[in-house]
Scaffold this active site. Sequence first.
Site, PDB file in Angstrom:
ATOM      1  N   HIS A 261       0.849  -1.193   0.000  1.00 30.00           N
ATOM      2  CA  HIS A 261       0.000   0.000   0.000  1.00 30.00           C
ATOM      3  C   HIS A 261       0.882   1.240   0.000  1.00 30.00           C
ATOM      4  CE1 HIS A 261      -3.237   2.741   0.945  1.00 30.00           C
ATOM      5  NE2 HIS A 261      -4.044   1.775   0.559  1.00 30.00           N
ATOM      6  N   ASP A 315      -7.898  -5.537   0.038  1.00 27.46           N
ATOM      7  CA  ASP A 315      -8.372  -6.446  -1.005  1.00 27.46           C
ATOM      8  C   ASP A 315      -8.006  -7.901  -0.749  1.00 27.46           C
ATOM      9  OD1 ASP A 315      -9.657  -4.557  -2.611  1.00 27.46           O
ATOM     10  OD2 ASP A 315      -7.760  -3.895  -3.459  1.00 27.46           O
TER      11      ASP A 315
HETATM   12  N1  CMC Z   1       4.009  -7.712  -4.366  1.00 25.12           N
HETATM   13  C1  CMC Z   1       5.344  -7.677  -4.528  1.00 25.12           C
HETATM   14  N2  CMC Z   1       6.088  -6.565  -4.385  1.00 25.12           N
HETATM   15  C2  CMC Z   1       5.448  -5.443  -4.074  1.00 25.12           C
HETATM   16  C3  CMC Z   1       4.061  -5.393  -3.880  1.00 25.12           C
HETATM   17  C4  CMC Z   1       3.332  -6.596  -4.045  1.00 25.12           C
HETATM   18  N3  CMC Z   1       2.016  -6.618  -3.905  1.00 25.12           N
HETATM   19  N4  CMC Z   1       3.697  -4.142  -3.589  1.00 25.12           N
HETATM   20  C5  CMC Z   1       4.810  -3.413  -3.593  1.00 25.12           C
HETATM   21  N5  CMC Z   1       5.879  -4.193  -3.882  1.00 25.12           N
HETATM   22  C6  CMC Z   1       7.285  -3.775  -3.989  1.00 25.12           C
HETATM   23  C7  CMC Z   1       7.550  -3.191  -5.381  1.00 25.12           C
HETATM   24  O1  CMC Z   1       7.955  -4.184  -6.285  1.00 25.12           O
HETATM   25  C8  CMC Z   1       8.626  -2.182  -5.088  1.00 25.12           C
HETATM   26  O2  CMC Z   1       9.845  -2.874  -4.910  1.00 25.12           O
HETATM   27  P1  CMC Z   1      11.255  -2.194  -5.322  1.00 25.12           P
HETATM   28  O3  CMC Z   1      11.381  -1.003  -4.429  1.00 25.12           O
HETATM   29  O4  CMC Z   1      12.231  -3.270  -5.058  1.00 25.12           O
HETATM   30  O5  CMC Z   1      11.114  -1.830  -6.764  1.00 25.12           O
HETATM   31  C9  CMC Z   1       8.220  -1.620  -3.705  1.00 25.12           C
HETATM   32  O6  CMC Z   1       7.492  -2.687  -3.081  1.00 25.12           O
HETATM   33  C10 CMC Z   1       7.334  -0.390  -3.787  1.00 25.12           C
HETATM   34  O7  CMC Z   1       6.208  -0.723  -4.598  1.00 25.12           O
HETATM   35  P2  CMC Z   1       5.438   0.292  -5.513  1.00 25.12           P
HETATM   36  O8  CMC Z   1       4.599  -0.461  -6.467  1.00 25.12           O
HETATM   37  O9  CMC Z   1       6.417   1.293  -6.087  1.00 25.12           O
HETATM   38  O10 CMC Z   1       4.569   1.018  -4.407  1.00 25.12           O
HETATM   39  P3  CMC Z   1       3.354   1.995  -4.676  1.00 25.12           P
HETATM   40  O11 CMC Z   1       3.156   2.761  -3.444  1.00 25.12           O
HETATM   41  O12 CMC Z   1       3.583   2.757  -5.935  1.00 25.12           O
HETATM   42  O13 CMC Z   1       2.127   1.012  -4.967  1.00 25.12           O
HETATM   43  C11 CMC Z   1       0.408  -0.556  -4.679  1.00 25.12           C
HETATM   44  C12 CMC Z   1       1.203   0.590  -4.030  1.00 25.12           C
HETATM   45  C13 CMC Z   1      -0.811  -0.860  -3.848  1.00 25.12           C
HETATM   46  C14 CMC Z   1      -0.054  -0.106  -6.077  1.00 25.12           C
HETATM   47  C15 CMC Z   1       1.318  -1.802  -4.786  1.00 25.12           C
HETATM   48  O14 CMC Z   1       1.676  -2.241  -3.498  1.00 25.12           O
HETATM   49  C16 CMC Z   1       0.661  -2.932  -5.565  1.00 25.12           C
HETATM   50  O15 CMC Z   1       0.706  -2.928  -6.810  1.00 25.12           O
HETATM   51  N6  CMC Z   1       0.028  -3.921  -4.865  1.00 25.12           N
HETATM   52  C17 CMC Z   1      -0.649  -5.032  -5.546  1.00 25.12           C
HETATM   53  C18 CMC Z   1      -2.033  -4.590  -6.037  1.00 25.12           C
HETATM   54  C19 CMC Z   1      -2.997  -4.378  -4.895  1.00 25.12           C
HETATM   55  O16 CMC Z   1      -3.150  -5.217  -4.023  1.00 25.12           O
HETATM   56  N7  CMC Z   1      -3.726  -3.246  -4.936  1.00 25.12           N
HETATM   57  C20 CMC Z   1      -4.738  -2.886  -3.924  1.00 25.12           C
HETATM   58  C21 CMC Z   1      -4.335  -1.680  -3.145  1.00 25.12           C
HETATM   59  S1  CMC Z   1      -5.290  -1.401  -1.650  1.00 25.12           S
HETATM   60  C22 CMC Z   1      -6.905  -1.074  -2.128  1.00 25.12           C
HETATM   61  C23 CMC Z   1      -7.063  -0.030  -3.162  1.00 25.12           C
HETATM   62  O17 CMC Z   1      -6.515   1.058  -3.086  1.00 25.12           O
HETATM   63  O18 CMC Z   1      -7.801  -0.282  -4.105  1.00 25.12           O
END
Ligand code: CMC
Length: 378
Positions: A261, A315
Amino acid sequence: MTTPALVPGLAGIPAAESAISYIDGKKGLLSYRGFPIELLAEQSSFEEVAWLLLYGELPTRDELESFQNALVEARTLSARMLDVLRSLPGKGHPMNALQASMAALGMFSRSREYRDPKQQDEAIVRILGATPVLIAAFERFRSGEDLCEPKPELSTAANFLWMLTGSEPDALSARVLDAALILHADHTMNASTFTARVVGSTEADPFTVTASAIGSLTGPLHGGANERVLTMLEEIQGDEDVGEWIEARLAAKRKIMGFGHRVYSVKDPRAVILQGLCAQLFEEQGRTPLYDLAVQLEEVMVKRLGDKGIYPNVDFYSGIVYSKLGIPTDTFTPIFAIARVAGWLAHWREQMADNKIFRPTQIYVGKHDQSYVPIAKR
Ligand code: CMC
């Protein structure tokens, strides 16, 4: 004036002042208008929470009763609106059906002056009351079934389950869905809420604002994740070793759905409450093997990525709750929308009360002073 440095995804950049919800991402706290989410999920109802988010205070008994009555009235769709829903391709995704039908619903509205608080309130009630019906009607029509007539004595959650499945839910199922709606009703400046505020800032009508926010919620990084968590768990089910499955997925640079998140660096408080709701459902209606698998996946993930602040988000457990309630997997994200409509419209009202159109800047990285070669010479 120097241009500020680019912040990808506007991470950490405030886009508005808001008094609607509050998150402490390090402590795992979420509150609506100063009320902790745990308290509201336990003691309140979705209708009361929607009022609280929209108008800033808990309603009096009279206010709540007339709000509930107005929502019940807004459940009725015209024959022409039902024709629109019937004409949508049944193989299409229910979120696209919801977005299209929300835009169409606005075309039937006669209000045009949305700076007028009375017209704002009428549109809010229409959108909140009709959203679950648009979703249920699409599901019925694509399955070749007739629409179930709304039942005025049922809550938003119970009436939705009735209209979707054609059978009245037991008290626990209705209560569990009600609590899930409360948990999803608002969540500060997430992508779809930001969308609602950006579109609202152009003084677009609230139906267009809501349809735009629905579009934003469809994505797998946002609301679309709940549907993908269930497909992911079903995919892992046949695998021997959850740890190996995770490693292979991470090596392929793919995200584990339902984890991570932007704001929380601990377990999402809504995921904790949803796990409790799973437990209540299982006690009465039997356990599902997918839940045990989810718990196992969480344990492995916390060991593997917990030190990066990656924990289950809302989720991760919601899909298990919804599938236990008999809801089709592709209708999980529309349920998120039923709830989040309250938050989107609260943010729309707040935006309208002190509006400035969103018009950020950019950092131009393209070419300058190109010489134009006529087409004949290219
Ligand atoms: N699985 C594996 N690695 C992850 C995940 C995950 N679910 N989430 C974040 N990371 C890693 C990512 O690869 C990155 O690693 P590095 O720094 O080595 O490149 C680091 O953590 C930061 O991730 P990010 O994607 O840059 O973080 P963000 O703040 O931009 O994104 C997020 C947040 C929710 C989009 C992301 O965690 C994600 O894609 N999660 C999976 C999809 C998901 O479950 N979404 C629902 C979100 S909560 C409800 C809602 O808002 O709808």
